[in-house]
Design an enzyme around this catalytic site. Structure first.
Site, short mmCIF file in Angstrom:
data_model
loop_
_atom_site.label_atom_id
_atom_site.label_comp_id
_atom_site.label_asym_id
_atom_site.label_seq_id
_atom_site.Cartn_x
_atom_site.Cartn_y
_atom_site.Cartn_z
N SER A 144 0.84 -1.25 0.11
CA SER A 144 -0.09 0.08 0.07
C SER A 144 0.69 1.06 -0.09
O SER A 144 1.71 1.27 0.82
CB SER A 144 -0.84 -0.18 1.40
OG SER A 144 -1.65 1.06 1.41
N GLY B 56 4.25 3.89 3.46
CA GLY B 56 3.95 2.84 2.61
C GLY B 56 3.94 1.62 3.55
O GLY B 56 4.43 1.65 4.70
N LYS B 57 3.31 0.39 3.08
CA LYS B 57 3.80 -0.73 3.86
C LYS B 57 3.34 -2.12 2.84
O LYS B 57 2.49 -1.77 2.07
CB LYS B 57 2.62 -0.80 5.06
CG LYS B 57 3.25 -1.92 6.28
CD LYS B 57 4.38 -1.07 6.88
CE LYS B 57 4.76 -1.75 8.19
NZ LYS B 57 5.47 -0.99 9.09
N GLY B 58 3.87 -3.02 3.17
CA GLY B 58 3.73 -4.44 2.48
C GLY B 58 3.53 -5.70 3.37
O GLY B 58 3.96 -5.42 4.57
#
Ligand code: NAD
Length: 417
Positions: free
Chosen positions: A60, A105-107
């Site tokens: 994201s 962001g992050k994943g």
């Protein structure tokens, strides 16, 4: 862990709570509650027996108004689209509250990494890096480690990216090993900011961290380093836990020794002459300082009335549900929010990226001094906002500071017709 609260809804509620203190356009606030884009993908990789397996993964990119998207990659069976969206939003406000020039962001990959061999994890990680390649880059989106990922995975992602791009770009990812362009002090940075946040909070309350009793839930990277550094500052760690349960010794636990025990045996359970206790018992222990350092929603509204700590410093992301937060605020418990208390990780990631861009290596002393400056200045900014806006708690104050900065950047950029 209750698992009841949706972390994305928690994030949106936290933004709304803070936005109420600001004179920002409703449309801009709506923008600040939702990600710009989310990659949802399926990764197919080869198991050691030659069979193929497909798993779900996300990245994201929440907001890039203040700089490149920035945030970790998590390997956990509980990863969901909403969790990744929430975590990416928290990164936006975390970077803004400590004034690091990044967005958020992050994943995550939906796996239990203990089910896979190292070579399987390498193939899976490289497969994810291949999917991420078009959307990441040194000035675009810079991933980092999170739960169940570390230097090893970051080195694989860097190598995959650089190989496919036919370049060297160490700043495409942070949290790397030192010889692959990592920074001194990165591994300890999250726990260091948590310990500094605890010190600053007790000082602000005209008290001192010296002699304070401390319980730490989650004894991984963030929790174990925070415990050791709080001990260095004079705190007495009396209980620690991990996913297998906890241990308690009112006379004090040697934080580094307990970590060595976990490294040898895989768990803190059975350490020294401690008594076992459950995670719930740890969270409601009669201590001065509680450090939740595991996962989201550790304390919900059912548990919050039983929490007996005077100060909670959040090393984990989102360990309190909004309902729990409200209960604790009413009860006068001082909660030091995650977006500030664990921001040391992203701050030293930023230092790593700066060093990568400069092709220059800082000493550990320089890293730690710069980190301490960032954390103490950010704390002062949060306290100023708490007092000048008369916010109910430090979390709302931190969001007010952060949202103001993101809104300013958005408005200064102007709108396209
Ligand atoms: P980690 O994998 O190193 O450690 C997590 C620890 O939590 C492990 O000891 C695990 O056993 C324990 N745990 C898991 N479920 C638990 C439960 N139900 N009860 C008690 N313990 C439990 O992960 P980490 O990097 O230390 O991250 C922990 C938290 O800190 C996460 O919320 C993460 O997002 C946050 N965080 C980490 C960093 C970083 O740089 N590592 C930076 C910012 C925020």
């Amino acid at each position: 862990m209750s698992g009841e609260a949706n972390p994305f809804e928690s994030l949106q509620e936290q933004v709304d709570d803070a936005a109420a203190y600001l004179d920002a356009d409703a449309g801009v606030i709506e923008r600040l509650k939702n990600p710009e884009r989310v990659l949802e993908t399926n990764l197919t990789f080869e198991r050691d027996d030659g069979s193929l397996e497909t798993v779900r993964a996300y990245r994201s990119q929440f907001n890039g108004d203040r700089g490149p998207y920035k945030g970790g990659i998590r390997y956990h069976p509980g990863v969901t689209r909403d969790e990744v969206k929430a975590l990416s939003g928290w990164m936006v406000y975390k970077c803004a509250v400590v004034d690091v020039p990044y967005g958020g962001g992050k994943g995550g990959i939906v796996i239990d990494p203990t089910d896979y061999s190292e070579s399987e994890l390498e193939r899976l990680t490289r497969s994810f890096a291949k999917e991420l390649r078009p959307m990441i880059g040194e000035d675009i989106d810079i991933p980092a480690p999170d739960v169940n990922t570390g230097q090893r995975e970051m080195n694989w992602i860097k190598d995959t990216y650089e190989t496919l791009e036919n370049t060297t770009a160490p700043g495409v990812i942070t949290g790397k090993a030192l010889d692959s362009g990592g920074s001194e002090g990165r591994v300890e940075a999250t726990g260091r900011s948590t310990a500094l946040a605890a010190r600053e909070t007790f000082d602000w309350l005209d008290d001192s961290i010296e002699g304070k009793t401390v319980a730490v839930q989650g004894y991984g990277n963030a929790g174990s380093v925070a415990a050791a550094l709080i001990e260095d500052l004079g705190g007495r760690v009396v209980a620690v836990s991990d996913s297998s349960g906890g241990v308690h010794d009112p006379d004090g636990i040697d934080a580094r020794d307990a970590k060595a025990h976990k490294q040898t045996t895989g768990t803190v359970s059975g350490y020294g002459s401690t008594e076992p206790l459950t995670n719930e018992e740890l969270l409601t222990l009669d201590v001065d300082l509680l450090v939740p350092a595991a996962l989201e929603n550790a304390i919900d509204a059912d548990l919050a009335p039983d929490v007996r700590a005077d100060v909670i410093v959040e090393a984990a992301n989102g360990p309190l549900t909004p309902d729990a937060d409200a209960v604790l605020t009413d009860r006068g418990v001082r909660v030091v929010p995650d977006i500030f208390a664990n921001a040391g990780g992203v701050t030293v990631s930023y230092f790593e990226w700066v060093q990568n861009r400069q092709r220059f290596h800082w000493t550990e002393t320089r890293v730690n001094e710069e980190l301490e400056r960032v954390i103490t200045e950010a704390f002062d900014g949060i306290v100023d906002a708490h007092e000048s806006y008369d916010t109910p708690n430090l979390r709302t104050a931190a969001y007010v500071v952060a949202i103001e900065r993101v809104v300013d950047a958005y408005e200064q950029a102007g709108n396209w017709p």
